[in-house]
Design a protein around this motif. Structure first.
Motif, PDB file in Angstrom:
ATOM      1  N   GLY A  24       1.066  -1.050  -0.466  1.00 55.12           N
ATOM      2  CA  GLY A  24      -0.141  -0.111   0.089  1.00 55.12           C
ATOM      3  C   GLY A  24       1.154   0.858  -0.236  1.00 55.12           C
ATOM      4  O   GLY A  24       0.711   2.051  -0.676  1.00 55.12           O
ATOM      5  N   SER A  25       2.153   1.379   0.658  1.00 57.55           N
ATOM      6  CA  SER A  25       2.836   2.040   1.088  1.00 57.55           C
ATOM      7  C   SER A  25       3.692   2.577  -0.134  1.00 57.55           C
ATOM      8  O   SER A  25       3.929   3.318  -1.022  1.00 57.55           O
ATOM      9  CB  SER A  25       4.097   2.062   1.504  1.00 57.55           C
ATOM     10  N   ASP A  26       4.241   1.534  -1.124  1.00 54.99           N
ATOM     11  CA  ASP A  26       4.630   1.203  -2.084  1.00 54.99           C
ATOM     12  C   ASP A  26       3.825   2.076  -3.869  1.00 54.99           C
ATOM     13  O   ASP A  26       3.943   2.878  -4.575  1.00 54.99           O
ATOM     14  CB  ASP A  26       5.270   0.157  -2.834  1.00 54.99           C
ATOM     15  N   GLU A  27       2.058   1.492  -3.589  1.00 55.01           N
ATOM     16  CA  GLU A  27       1.129   1.720  -3.840  1.00 55.01           C
ATOM     17  C   GLU A  27       0.929   3.451  -4.131  1.00 55.01           C
ATOM     18  O   GLU A  27       1.312   4.233  -5.283  1.00 55.01           O
ATOM     19  CB  GLU A  27       0.367   1.219  -3.992  1.00 55.01           C
ATOM     20  N   GLN A  28       1.274   4.213  -2.822  1.00 59.00           N
ATOM     21  CA  GLN A  28       1.983   5.875  -3.103  1.00 59.00           C
ATOM     22  C   GLN A  28       2.416   6.156  -3.213  1.00 59.00           C
ATOM     23  O   GLN A  28       2.682   7.395  -3.755  1.00 59.00           O
ATOM     24  CB  GLN A  28       1.152   6.194  -1.471  1.00 59.00           C
ATOM     25  N   GLN A  29       3.735   5.220  -2.806  1.00 59.26           N
ATOM     26  CA  GLN A  29       4.840   5.879  -3.650  1.00 59.26           C
ATOM     27  C   GLN A  29       5.049   6.129  -5.631  1.00 59.26           C
ATOM     28  O   GLN A  29       5.670   6.375  -5.745  1.00 59.26           O
ATOM     29  CB  GLN A  29       5.780   5.048  -2.989  1.00 59.26           C
ATOM     30  N   MET A  30       4.334   4.832  -5.786  1.00 61.87           N
ATOM     31  CA  MET A  30       3.946   4.836  -7.736  1.00 61.87           C
ATOM     32  C   MET A  30       3.262   6.324  -7.390  1.00 61.87           C
ATOM     33  O   MET A  30       3.539   6.469  -8.584  1.00 61.87           O
ATOM     34  CB  MET A  30       3.547   3.754  -7.452  1.00 61.87           C
ATOM     35  N   LYS A  31       1.974   6.455  -7.037  1.00 66.43           N
ATOM     36  CA  LYS A  31       1.238   7.220  -7.301  1.00 66.43           C
ATOM     37  C   LYS A  31       1.291   8.912  -7.541  1.00 66.43           C
ATOM     38  O   LYS A  31       1.621  10.065  -8.190  1.00 66.43           O
ATOM     39  CB  LYS A  31       0.070   7.720  -6.144  1.00 66.43           C
ATOM     40  N   SER A  32       2.506   9.068  -5.948  1.00 66.82           N
ATOM     41  CA  SER A  32       3.085   9.447  -5.988  1.00 66.82           C
ATOM     42  C   SER A  32       4.185  10.520  -7.151  1.00 66.82           C
ATOM     43  O   SER A  32       4.440  11.202  -7.513  1.00 66.82           O
ATOM     44  CB  SER A  32       4.044  10.406  -4.665  1.00 66.82           C
ATOM     45  N   ASP A  33       4.845   8.620  -7.512  1.00 65.62           N
ATOM     46  CA  ASP A  33       6.212   9.252  -8.887  1.00 65.62           C
ATOM     47  C   ASP A  33       5.801   9.378 -10.073  1.00 65.62           C
ATOM     48  O   ASP A  33       6.280  10.250 -10.501  1.00 65.62           O
ATOM     49  CB  ASP A  33       6.788   8.106  -8.533  1.00 65.62           C
ATOM     50  N   LEU A  34       4.273   9.094 -10.275  1.00 65.36           N
ATOM     51  CA  LEU A  34       3.667   8.881 -11.452  1.00 65.36           C
ATOM     52  C   LEU A  34       3.299  10.456 -11.036  1.00 65.36           C
ATOM     53  O   LEU A  34       3.126  11.432 -12.475  1.00 65.36           O
ATOM     54  CB  LEU A  34       2.317   8.228 -11.568  1.00 65.36           C
ATOM     55  N   ARG A  35       3.020  11.088 -10.378  1.00 61.73           N
ATOM     56  CA  ARG A  35       2.090  12.716 -10.085  1.00 61.73           C
ATOM     57  C   ARG A  35       3.812  13.244 -10.372  1.00 61.73           C
ATOM     58  O   ARG A  35       3.154  14.264 -11.360  1.00 61.73           O
ATOM     59  CB  ARG A  35       1.651  13.074  -8.905  1.00 61.73           C
ATOM     60  N   GLN A  36       4.568  13.232  -9.988  1.00 61.95           N
ATOM     61  CA  GLN A  36       6.011  13.676 -10.115  1.00 61.95           C
ATOM     62  C   GLN A  36       6.129  13.573 -11.449  1.00 61.95           C
ATOM     63  O   GLN A  36       7.010  15.276 -12.172  1.00 61.95           O
ATOM     64  CB  GLN A  36       7.033  13.114  -8.576  1.00 61.95           C
ATOM     65  N   ARG A  37       6.749  12.865 -12.005  1.00 67.73           N
ATOM     66  CA  ARG A  37       6.733  12.794 -13.280  1.00 67.73           C
ATOM     67  C   ARG A  37       5.687  13.134 -14.352  1.00 67.73           C
ATOM     68  O   ARG A  37       6.017  14.215 -15.420  1.00 67.73           O
ATOM     69  CB  ARG A  37       6.681  10.936 -14.747  1.00 67.73           C
ATOM     70  N   LYS A  38       4.457  13.334 -14.544  1.00 69.81           N
ATOM     71  CA  LYS A  38       3.428  14.419 -14.993  1.00 69.81           C
ATOM     72  C   LYS A  38       3.700  15.668 -14.823  1.00 69.81           C
ATOM     73  O   LYS A  38       3.655  16.395 -15.780  1.00 69.81           O
ATOM     74  CB  LYS A  38       2.201  13.918 -14.369  1.00 69.81           C
ATOM     75  N   ARG A  39       4.273  16.328 -13.593  1.00 64.61           N
ATOM     76  CA  ARG A  39       4.317  17.649 -13.420  1.00 64.61           C
ATOM     77  C   ARG A  39       5.501  18.322 -14.288  1.00 64.61           C
ATOM     78  O   ARG A  39       5.473  19.043 -15.015  1.00 64.61           O
ATOM     79  CB  ARG A  39       4.691  17.924 -11.830  1.00 64.61           C
ATOM     80  N   VAL A  41       7.034  16.391 -16.610  1.00 66.40           N
ATOM     81  CA  VAL A  41       6.235  16.432 -18.565  1.00 66.40           C
ATOM     82  C   VAL A  41       6.006  17.768 -18.771  1.00 66.40           C
ATOM     83  O   VAL A  41       5.866  18.045 -19.253  1.00 66.40           O
ATOM     84  CB  VAL A  41       6.144  15.143 -18.628  1.00 66.40           C
ATOM     85  N   SER A  42       4.714  17.658 -17.878  1.00 67.80           N
ATOM     86  CA  SER A  42       4.028  19.373 -18.093  1.00 67.80           C
ATOM     87  C   SER A  42       4.829  20.240 -18.198  1.00 67.80           C
ATOM     88  O   SER A  42       4.782  21.420 -18.316  1.00 67.80           O
ATOM     89  CB  SER A  42       3.103  19.164 -16.828  1.00 67.80           C
ATOM     90  N   ASN A  43       5.542  20.057 -16.522  1.00 66.54           N
ATOM     91  CA  ASN A  43       6.719  21.639 -16.858  1.00 66.54           C
ATOM     92  C   ASN A  43       7.226  21.831 -17.731  1.00 66.54           C
ATOM     93  O   ASN A  43       8.092  23.115 -18.409  1.00 66.54           O
ATOM     94  CB  ASN A  43       7.679  21.206 -15.485  1.00 66.54           C
ATOM     95  N   ARG A  44       8.107  20.425 -18.359  1.00 69.87           N
ATOM     96  CA  ARG A  44       8.990  20.557 -19.365  1.00 69.87           C
ATOM     97  C   ARG A  44       8.207  20.970 -20.612  1.00 69.87           C
ATOM     98  O   ARG A  44       8.615  22.473 -21.302  1.00 69.87           O
ATOM     99  CB  ARG A  44       9.414  19.093 -20.013  1.00 69.87           C
ATOM    100  N   GLU A  45       7.387  20.548 -20.852  1.00 75.07           N
ATOM    101  CA  GLU A  45       5.929  20.981 -21.931  1.00 75.07           C
ATOM    102  C   GLU A  45       6.061  22.234 -21.794  1.00 75.07           C
ATOM    103  O   GLU A  45       5.836  23.706 -23.046  1.00 75.07           O
ATOM    104  CB  GLU A  45       4.700  20.582 -22.432  1.00 75.07           C
TER     105      GLU A  45
END
Length: 163
Positions: A24-39, A41-45
């Motif tokens: 569950g903690s890994d899932e939250q970490q993965m969600k956080s990592d995904l949000r961070q990667r999306k952010r 990508v969005s910042n780069r764009e």
């Protein structure tokens, strides 16, 4: 060993509960990592779009500067043409002023001659003497064809009228 129930309805041991909470903690970490990667990508764009806007603005300014430079060159060329025309007109004005002064002088001389001719008596001797006197005083050649306006007026010589 104590068994606990999992949300799926199956029973598992205590060690599996710890494993579920870690995942569950890994899932939250993965969600956080995904949000961070999306952010990221969005910042780069966003940064790329910002750079493109800046480049387009710069290109527009360069085009505008080039057009203004061309317009300035045209204006300077027109100014030089107008300056040359002004110099030419000033030269023509100087010539016309000199001609006007010369013609004014001639007109004054002719008016003096006419005045002298109007003042003579019936004897022609006064006319010839006055004309010779004016010729020597003014330095004008009264017998120059341009100065012979008085030929259209009568000259009295004794009792005889000559044209």
């Amino acid at each position: 060993m104590i068994m606990s129930s999992s949300p799926g309805g199956s029973h598992s041991s205590g060690s599996s509960t710890a494993q579920i909470s870690i995942s569950g903690s890994d899932e939250q970490q993965m969600k956080s990592d995904l949000r961070q990667r999306k952010r990221k990508v969005s910042n780069r764009e966003s940064a790329r779009r910002s750079r493109m806007r800046k480049q387009n603005h710069l290109d527009g300014l360069l085009t505008q500067a080039s057009q203004i430079s061309k317009d300035n060159s045209c204006i300077l060329a027109n100014l030089n043409v107008i300056r040359q025309m002004c110099i030419n007109v000033e030269g023509e004005n100087s010539v016309l002023r000199a001609q006007m002064d010369e013609l004014t002088h001639r007109l004054n001389s002719l008016n003096e001659i006419i005045g002298c001719l109007n003042q003579i008596d019936n004897y022609g001797n006064a006319v010839v003497d006055q004309m010779m006197m004016m010729k020597t005083m003014n330095g004008d050649d009264l017998f120059n064809p341009w100065n012979l306006m008085y030929l259209n007026q009568s000259v009295c010589a004794g009792n005889m009228v000559m044209y």
